[in-house]
Scaffold this motif. Sequence first.
Motif, PDB file in Angstrom:
ATOM      1  N   TYR A  84       0.840  -1.201   0.000  1.00  0.00           N
ATOM      2  CA  TYR A  84       0.000   0.000   0.000  1.00  0.00           C
ATOM      3  C   TYR A  84       0.874   1.251   0.000  1.00  0.00           C
ATOM      4  CZ  TYR A  84      -4.574  -2.186   0.619  1.00  0.00           C
ATOM      5  OH  TYR A  84      -5.739  -2.889   0.412  1.00  0.00           O
ATOM      6  N   LEU A  85       1.959   1.204   0.755  1.00  0.00           N
ATOM      7  CA  LEU A  85       2.854   2.359   0.837  1.00  0.00           C
ATOM      8  C   LEU A  85       3.541   2.631  -0.506  1.00  0.00           C
ATOM      9  CD1 LEU A  85       4.509   1.765   4.330  1.00  0.00           C
ATOM     10  CD2 LEU A  85       2.656   3.345   3.754  1.00  0.00           C
ATOM     11  N   THR A  86       3.799   1.572  -1.267  1.00  0.00           N
ATOM     12  CA  THR A  86       4.412   1.745  -2.583  1.00  0.00           C
ATOM     13  C   THR A  86       3.366   1.915  -3.686  1.00  0.00           C
ATOM     14  OG1 THR A  86       4.516  -0.669  -2.864  1.00  0.00           O
ATOM     15  CG2 THR A  86       6.472   0.418  -1.945  1.00  0.00           C
ATOM     16  N   ALA A  87       2.103   1.996  -3.264  1.00  0.00           N
ATOM     17  CA  ALA A  87       0.974   2.224  -4.185  1.00  0.00           C
ATOM     18  C   ALA A  87       0.816   1.103  -5.212  1.00  0.00           C
ATOM     19  CB  ALA A  87       1.125   3.563  -4.888  1.00  0.00           C
ATOM     20  N   SER A  88       1.149  -0.108  -4.820  1.00  0.00           N
ATOM     21  CA  SER A  88       0.985  -1.242  -5.733  1.00  0.00           C
ATOM     22  C   SER A  88      -0.483  -1.548  -6.002  1.00  0.00           C
ATOM     23  CB  SER A  88       1.664  -2.490  -5.144  1.00  0.00           C
ATOM     24  OG  SER A  88       3.055  -2.299  -5.034  1.00  0.00           O
ATOM     25  N   TYR A  94       4.160   0.128 -12.808  1.00  0.00           N
ATOM     26  CA  TYR A  94       4.974  -0.292 -11.674  1.00  0.00           C
ATOM     27  C   TYR A  94       6.433   0.138 -11.844  1.00  0.00           C
ATOM     28  CZ  TYR A  94       1.389  -3.235  -9.495  1.00  0.00           C
ATOM     29  OH  TYR A  94       0.279  -3.702  -8.853  1.00  0.00           O
ATOM     30  N   TYR A  95       7.040   0.438 -10.687  1.00  0.00           N
ATOM     31  CA  TYR A  95       8.451   0.795 -10.660  1.00  0.00           C
ATOM     32  C   TYR A  95       9.204  -0.213  -9.792  1.00  0.00           C
ATOM     33  CZ  TYR A  95       6.536   5.104 -12.567  1.00  0.00           C
ATOM     34  OH  TYR A  95       5.869   6.010 -13.346  1.00  0.00           O
ATOM     35  N   VAL A  96      10.474   0.030  -9.578  1.00  0.00           N
ATOM     36  CA  VAL A  96      11.300  -0.933  -8.835  1.00  0.00           C
ATOM     37  C   VAL A  96      10.717  -1.232  -7.460  1.00  0.00           C
ATOM     38  CG1 VAL A  96      13.565  -1.341  -7.818  1.00  0.00           C
ATOM     39  CG2 VAL A  96      13.401  -0.254 -10.057  1.00  0.00           C
ATOM     40  N   LEU A 183       0.985  -9.778 -11.377  1.00  0.00           N
ATOM     41  CA  LEU A 183       2.204  -9.101 -11.822  1.00  0.00           C
ATOM     42  C   LEU A 183       2.477  -9.406 -13.298  1.00  0.00           C
ATOM     43  CD1 LEU A 183       4.591  -7.329 -11.076  1.00  0.00           C
ATOM     44  CD2 LEU A 183       5.831  -9.394 -10.376  1.00  0.00           C
ATOM     45  N   ILE A 184       2.296 -10.669 -13.688  1.00  0.00           N
ATOM     46  CA  ILE A 184       2.485 -11.049 -15.087  1.00  0.00           C
ATOM     47  C   ILE A 184       1.503 -10.280 -15.974  1.00  0.00           C
ATOM     48  CG2 ILE A 184       2.308 -12.935 -16.746  1.00  0.00           C
ATOM     49  CD1 ILE A 184       3.206 -14.831 -14.503  1.00  0.00           C
ATOM     50  N   TRP A 185       0.266 -10.221 -15.531  1.00  0.00           N
ATOM     51  CA  TRP A 185      -0.779  -9.491 -16.246  1.00  0.00           C
ATOM     52  C   TRP A 185      -0.401  -8.019 -16.382  1.00  0.00           C
ATOM     53  CZ3 TRP A 185      -6.489  -9.056 -14.113  1.00  0.00           C
ATOM     54  CH2 TRP A 185      -7.306  -8.497 -15.105  1.00  0.00           C
ATOM     55  N   LYS A 186       0.074  -7.453 -15.297  1.00  0.00           N
ATOM     56  CA  LYS A 186       0.443  -6.038 -15.270  1.00  0.00           C
ATOM     57  C   LYS A 186       1.591  -5.751 -16.230  1.00  0.00           C
ATOM     58  CE  LYS A 186       0.089  -1.987 -13.095  1.00  0.00           C
ATOM     59  NZ  LYS A 186      -1.176  -1.220 -12.996  1.00  0.00           N
ATOM     60  N   VAL A 187       2.616  -6.571 -16.183  1.00  0.00           N
ATOM     61  CA  VAL A 187       3.793  -6.369 -17.035  1.00  0.00           C
ATOM     62  C   VAL A 187       3.408  -6.440 -18.504  1.00  0.00           C
ATOM     63  CG1 VAL A 187       6.002  -7.363 -17.746  1.00  0.00           C
ATOM     64  CG2 VAL A 187       5.462  -7.153 -15.316  1.00  0.00           C
ATOM     65  N   ARG A 188       2.581  -7.402 -18.855  1.00  0.00           N
ATOM     66  CA  ARG A 188       2.158  -7.539 -20.260  1.00  0.00           C
ATOM     67  C   ARG A 188       1.373  -6.313 -20.726  1.00  0.00           C
ATOM     68  NH1 ARG A 188       0.257 -13.900 -20.838  1.00  0.00           N
ATOM     69  NH2 ARG A 188       2.376 -14.790 -20.753  1.00  0.00           N
ATOM     70  N   LEU A 189       0.505  -5.810 -19.871  1.00  0.00           N
ATOM     71  CA  LEU A 189      -0.263  -4.619 -20.228  1.00  0.00           C
ATOM     72  C   LEU A 189       0.642  -3.392 -20.350  1.00  0.00           C
ATOM     73  CD1 LEU A 189      -3.471  -5.028 -18.020  1.00  0.00           C
ATOM     74  CD2 LEU A 189      -3.279  -5.291 -20.495  1.00  0.00           C
ATOM     75  N   MET A 190       1.603  -3.287 -19.449  1.00  0.00           N
ATOM     76  CA  MET A 190       2.547  -2.171 -19.511  1.00  0.00           C
ATOM     77  C   MET A 190       3.363  -2.222 -20.794  1.00  0.00           C
ATOM     78  SD  MET A 190       3.825  -2.135 -15.516  1.00  0.00           S
ATOM     79  CE  MET A 190       5.319  -1.246 -15.921  1.00  0.00           C
ATOM     80  N   GLN A 191       3.801  -3.414 -21.155  1.00  0.00           N
ATOM     81  CA  GLN A 191       4.562  -3.583 -22.394  1.00  0.00           C
ATOM     82  C   GLN A 191       3.705  -3.238 -23.606  1.00  0.00           C
ATOM     83  OE1 GLN A 191       5.843  -7.660 -22.057  1.00  0.00           O
ATOM     84  NE2 GLN A 191       7.737  -7.115 -20.989  1.00  0.00           N
ATOM     85  N   GLY A 192       2.428  -3.637 -23.549  1.00  0.00           N
ATOM     86  CA  GLY A 192       1.520  -3.332 -24.650  1.00  0.00           C
ATOM     87  C   GLY A 192       1.298  -1.837 -24.803  1.00  0.00           C
TER      88      GLY A 192
END
Length: 206
Positions: A84-88, A94-96, A183-192
């Motif tokens: 929550y603190l990293t706003a995930s 997403y960032y590091v 996370l996998i879903w998120k990364v794929r959408l970010m890449q798209g």
Amino acid sequence: MKTQMRFQKILMLVSLIISALGIVYAISFFSGTYDTYSYLSTSGMDALGFELINADPYFNAAQSYVDISVVLGIVLLLLVVLNYLTASNTRRNYYVTNYVSIAAVTVFAAVFVVYGLINLSNVVDLYVNGIKWDVYDALQKNENFLLLFGSIPKLSRTSPMFAVGYVVYAAVALVAVAFVLNLIWKVRLMQGEKELLKQGMLKEAA
């Protein structure tokens, strides 16, 4: 992306609730174990009786299991709060820090589940198979023992808290898997999205 972001919000909330339930379960398990120990102790089973029915291994294992489970539950809860603190739960990209916090809660959740299942199974075995129930039943019918120590409370051969524990660990395991899939879903959408933005910039440049 909207569907995924809605899902990650729900996932974070559910993980927060389940991690809190893990702590509540451990405390409840302690309460039930302590009550059982108190019942036996007040009935004169604290010395001779405990040795006769071989109850000490169960109570010692249960106490150790509860102590460590409470600590692990608190750490798991704090790691969820870290997300929550990293706003995930709300961040579009997403960032590091997000990757680190998600990895931390996922790995620790796995540790929590493995430890819990192994040690809960050990505690259950010590209770169901370790305690000499035949001796316990005989003591309840032994008039001389009852005259010396008083009445002996009737104990069940099992406890609903055992089943609840397995449900809690299954829920934590599902949350860990959901974190990975999200996370996998998120990364794929970010890449798209990056690819779409790149194509748009190329068109503008052309």
